[in-house]
Design an enzyme around this catalytic site. Structure first.
Site, PDB file in Angstrom:
ATOM      1  N   ASP A  35      49.314  45.316  34.320  1.00  0.00           N
ATOM      2  CA  ASP A  35      48.885  45.221  35.713  1.00  0.00           C
ATOM      3  C   ASP A  35      49.853  46.019  36.584  1.00  0.00           C
ATOM      4  OD1 ASP A  35      46.994  42.999  37.424  1.00  0.00           O
ATOM      5  OD2 ASP A  35      48.596  44.024  38.507  1.00  0.00           O
ATOM      6  N   HIS A  51      30.837  47.852  31.154  1.00  0.00           N
ATOM      7  CA  HIS A  51      30.960  47.448  32.561  1.00  0.00           C
ATOM      8  C   HIS A  51      30.185  46.156  32.790  1.00  0.00           C
ATOM      9  CE1 HIS A  51      31.504  47.800  36.899  1.00  0.00           C
ATOM     10  NE2 HIS A  51      30.266  47.350  36.987  1.00  0.00           N
ATOM     11  N   HIS A 106      37.783  41.075  33.953  1.00  0.00           N
ATOM     12  CA  HIS A 106      39.117  41.252  33.382  1.00  0.00           C
ATOM     13  C   HIS A 106      39.802  39.911  33.212  1.00  0.00           C
ATOM     14  CE1 HIS A 106      39.321  41.734  37.768  1.00  0.00           C
ATOM     15  NE2 HIS A 106      40.498  41.124  37.708  1.00  0.00           N
ATOM     16  N   HIS A 158      43.463  38.160  32.991  1.00  0.00           N
ATOM     17  CA  HIS A 158      44.898  38.317  33.247  1.00  0.00           C
ATOM     18  C   HIS A 158      45.664  37.524  32.172  1.00  0.00           C
ATOM     19  CE1 HIS A 158      44.593  39.705  37.567  1.00  0.00           C
ATOM     20  NE2 HIS A 158      43.425  39.095  37.477  1.00  0.00           N
TER      21      HIS A 158
HETATM   22  P1  AMP Z   1      41.625  40.398  40.495  1.00  0.00           P
HETATM   23  O1  AMP Z   1      42.249  40.009  41.808  1.00  0.00           O
HETATM   24  O2  AMP Z   1      41.465  39.234  39.553  1.00  0.00           O
HETATM   25  O3  AMP Z   1      40.364  41.195  40.677  1.00  0.00           O
HETATM   26  O4  AMP Z   1      42.681  41.319  39.776  1.00  0.00           O
HETATM   27  C1  AMP Z   1      42.718  42.710  39.906  1.00  0.00           C
HETATM   28  C2  AMP Z   1      44.045  43.148  39.344  1.00  0.00           C
HETATM   29  O5  AMP Z   1      43.994  44.548  39.116  1.00  0.00           O
HETATM   30  C3  AMP Z   1      45.241  42.881  40.284  1.00  0.00           C
HETATM   31  O6  AMP Z   1      46.178  42.026  39.627  1.00  0.00           O
HETATM   32  C4  AMP Z   1      45.793  44.288  40.541  1.00  0.00           C
HETATM   33  O7  AMP Z   1      47.193  44.310  40.637  1.00  0.00           O
HETATM   34  C5  AMP Z   1      45.279  45.057  39.328  1.00  0.00           C
HETATM   35  N1  AMP Z   1      45.149  46.487  39.513  1.00  0.00           N
HETATM   36  C6  AMP Z   1      44.568  47.146  40.549  1.00  0.00           C
HETATM   37  N2  AMP Z   1      44.613  48.473  40.345  1.00  0.00           N
HETATM   38  C7  AMP Z   1      45.229  48.672  39.153  1.00  0.00           C
HETATM   39  C8  AMP Z   1      45.585  49.832  38.386  1.00  0.00           C
HETATM   40  N3  AMP Z   1      45.302  51.067  38.801  1.00  0.00           N
HETATM   41  N4  AMP Z   1      46.231  49.649  37.203  1.00  0.00           N
HETATM   42  C9  AMP Z   1      46.524  48.411  36.775  1.00  0.00           C
HETATM   43  N5  AMP Z   1      46.216  47.281  37.451  1.00  0.00           N
HETATM   44  C10 AMP Z   1      45.577  47.398  38.623  1.00  0.00           C
HETATM   45 ZN    ZN Z   2      33.596  49.092  35.420  1.00  0.00          ZN
END
Ligand code: AMP
Ligand code: ZN
Length: 132
Positions: A48, A64, A118, A120
């Protein structure tokens, strides 16, 4: 009277437009760089960009899928495989014994920001107050 016979884009065409615009689809295609920790033909895992814990890895299907809400019957095996991959990454990161948390934010009230399913994987610290 003029009748507008023009049809809008098909559902497939709309999905393609969304995928083209999806941040995680761009990461999958290599159009946006990421720090990969695991990849196979169906699943990608990467660090992340704004880690909320010493270990913070996102595990995503290459397909997707917008969110958990959009899951279809045919995705069941894929979701099972994602948990096996999470287990494998946790072992590689050395956090299997100490413990880890897996979070899936689904939709607006949960604060989902990226509309590509996704998981975490968070670890490497003693987490604070639990919601559940
Ligand atoms: P969510 O709030 O569950 O949708 O989580 C989205 C996650 O994507 C957040 O923890 C962000 O920090 C992460 N994120 C956003 N852009 C990127 C990126 N380019 N590379 C890696 N992580 C990302
Ligand atoms: Zn996608």
């Amino acid at each position: 009277m003029a009748i507008n016979c023009q049809k809008g884009p098909s559902p497939m065409a709309i999905k393609e437009i969304i995928m083209e615009d999806c941040l995680f689809c761009k990461i999958i295609k290599g159009e946006i760089p990421s720090s990969k920790v695991y990849e196979d033909d169906e699943i990608l895992a990467f660090k992340d960009i704004a880690p909320a814990a010493p270990v913070h890895i996102l595990v995503i299907p290459k397909k997707h899928i917008k969110s958990l809400v959009e899951l279809e019957k045919e995705d069941e095996a894929l979701i099972g495989k994602i948990y096996t991959v999470i287990n494998k990454i946790a072992k590689e990161q050395g956090v299997s014994e100490s413990g880890y948390r897996v979070i899936v934010n689904c939709g607006k009230d949960a604060g989902q920001e990226v509309m590509h399913l996704h998981f975490h994987l968070l670890a490497g610290t003693q987490f604070g107050e639990k919601i559940v």
